[in-house]
Design an enzyme around this catalytic site. Structure first.
Site, mmCIF file in Angstrom:
data_model
loop_
_atom_site.group_PDB
_atom_site.id
_atom_site.type_symbol
_atom_site.label_atom_id
_atom_site.label_comp_id
_atom_site.label_asym_id
_atom_site.label_seq_id
_atom_site.Cartn_x
_atom_site.Cartn_y
_atom_site.Cartn_z
ATOM 1 N N ASP A 54 0.839 -1.199 0.000
ATOM 2 C CA ASP A 54 0.000 0.000 0.000
ATOM 3 C C ASP A 54 0.875 1.250 0.000
ATOM 4 O OD1 ASP A 54 -2.897 1.192 0.826
ATOM 5 O OD2 ASP A 54 -1.299 2.292 1.845
ATOM 6 N N TYR A 59 2.824 10.245 -0.307
ATOM 7 C CA TYR A 59 3.907 9.814 0.596
ATOM 8 C C TYR A 59 5.270 10.214 0.053
ATOM 9 C CZ TYR A 59 0.218 6.705 2.448
ATOM 10 O OH TYR A 59 -0.948 6.194 2.971
ATOM 11 N N LYS A 87 -2.775 5.976 -4.295
ATOM 12 C CA LYS A 87 -3.885 6.870 -3.980
ATOM 13 C C LYS A 87 -3.712 8.213 -4.691
ATOM 14 C CE LYS A 87 -3.736 4.779 0.632
ATOM 15 N NZ LYS A 87 -2.286 4.534 0.861
ATOM 16 N N HIS A 120 -7.754 9.553 -1.853
ATOM 17 C CA HIS A 120 -7.060 9.511 -0.564
ATOM 18 C C HIS A 120 -7.886 10.152 0.570
ATOM 19 C CE1 HIS A 120 -2.678 9.406 1.087
ATOM 20 N NE2 HIS A 120 -3.537 9.134 2.041
#
Ligand SMILES: NC(=O)C1=CN([C@@H]2O[C@H](COP(=O)(O)OP(=O)(O)OC[C@H]3O[C@@H](n4cnc5c(N)ncnc54)[C@H](OP(=O)(O)O)[C@@H]3O)[C@@H](O)[C@H]2O)C=CC1
Ligand SMILES: O=C[C@H](O)[C@@H](O)[C@@H](O)[C@H](O)C(=O)O
Length: 316
Positions: A54, A59, A87, A120
């Protein structure tokens, strides 16, 4: 012919999504995985047996995740046995931005398709906005228009499944008017989200539990109830928390940057948490994880809120 196990399959639970695709029960989380990300991803897949990873554009580590995936596939793990999630970040919740943003994600991950692509957070942010955003950084969100583009990604074979994260029941019902979705939702004994979980069960929507250990801000592995049950079962507190999520009917995506924990966190099959202990875990007080501190979180249509999690709760 090498055995299925040798060719990359491992004995673990799988969940069936509405699309009919299967998702391995345990995935490697990568939020804040830092400079070890490529190593952690490769180790998780080639040494610990993970087949589910994931990540997210927000990020900032999709290139590192891509290096880890590439190394694992070069070591012989067949792509068809891997389930990779990423996402779509809040600044790109605009219909025309969905295709190019996904293509950037695939380029950074060095993949030609994603297994699951998620919205997200259910609010659009101005480019360069903070998290939680400041006054005026939250913009109107064309949910139906973005979802239509997400569905086109499936039609074009770039994404196998689509879903949402951090949706409230109200937003989920609105979206269900126009689509079938498998959302990821924060779920751990410290924040059980029973309301949205029950709504998803009724709608036949699979839920992925993120932050299963309570995230780094509130690591539940030190909770006395968890520790007592772990001692009784001769398992680690982390394994008990991860197993709780699976026994509850969700897939789960624990993050660790430590090799030994990455290996430990998937050793959750072939045993069960007894009912009385499962119930004890369910009774742990709900204590929401506040995202990035208590800075004022202002939403121009409903705010001000103390945090993103309060906005999340606003129209639950
Ligand atoms: N859709 C969304 O909005 C969200 C998705 N996520 C996803 O969920 C994943 C997991 O959630 P996350 O918030 O990272 O946190 P987790 O609940 O997975 O906890 C991670 C923390 O627990 C520690 N840890 C890992 N394994 C163990 C163990 N066996 N015993 C004790 N401590 C342990 C880690 O430290 P160390 O690394 O040092 O081992 C880290 O500090 C994320 O990485 C991300 O992929 C998370 C939040 C929101
Ligand atoms: O996926 C993990 C989380 O949703 C994270 O992306 C957001 O919570 C945001 O980055 C934040 O820092 O608050």
């Amino acid at each position: 012919m090498a055995s299925a196990k040798a060719m990359g399959q491992v004995e673990q639970d799988h969940f069936v999504l509405k699309s009919g695709h299967t998702m391995p029960a345990v995935g490697l989380g990568t939020w804040r995985a830092g400079s070890d990300t490529a190593h952690s991803v490769q180790t998780a897949i080639t040494e610990a047996g993970y087949r589910h990873v994931d990540t997210a554009a927000q990020y900032g580590i999709e290139k590192d995740v891509g290096q880890g995936l590439k190394a694992a596939m070069e070591a012989g793990i067949n792509r068809k046995y891997l389930f990779v999630t990423s996402k779509l970040w809040c600044t790109n919740l605009v219909p025309e931005r969905v295709p190019p943003t996904l293509k950037n994600t695939l380029k950074d991950l060095q993949l030609d398709y994603l297994d699951l692509y998620l919205i997200h957070w259910p609010f659009r942010l101005k480019d360069g906005a903070h998290m939680p955003p400041e006054a005026g950084e939250v913009l109107e969100f064309d949910m139906e228009g973005v979802w239509r583009e997400m569905e086109n990604l499936v039609k074009d074979g770039l994404v196998k499944n689509i879903g949402v994260c951090n949706y409230t029941v109200t937003k989920l019902n609105r979206l269900m008017q126009s689509a079938n979705i498998p959302p990821a939702m924060e779920m751990h004994p410290g924040w059980k989200n029973d309301k949205i979980f029950e709504a998803c069960k009724k709608l036949g929507i699979h839920v992925t539990a993120y932050s299963p250990l309570g995230s780094s801000e509130k690591n539940l592995a030190h909770d006395p109830v968890v520790e007592k049950i772990a001692n009784k079962l001769n398992k680690s507190p982390g394994q008990v928390l991860i197993k709780w999520a699976i026994q509850r009917g969700t897939s789960v995506i624990p993050k660790s940057s430590k090799d030994e924990r990455i290996k430990e966190n998937i050793q959750v099959f072939g045993w069960e948490i007894p009912e009385e202990d499962f119930k004890a875990l369910c009774s742990i007080k709900d204590d929401k994880r506040v995202l990035t501190g208590e800075e004022l979180f202002v939403n121009k249509t409903h705010g001000p809120y103390k945090s993103a999690s309060e906005l999340w709760d606003h129209d639950n």
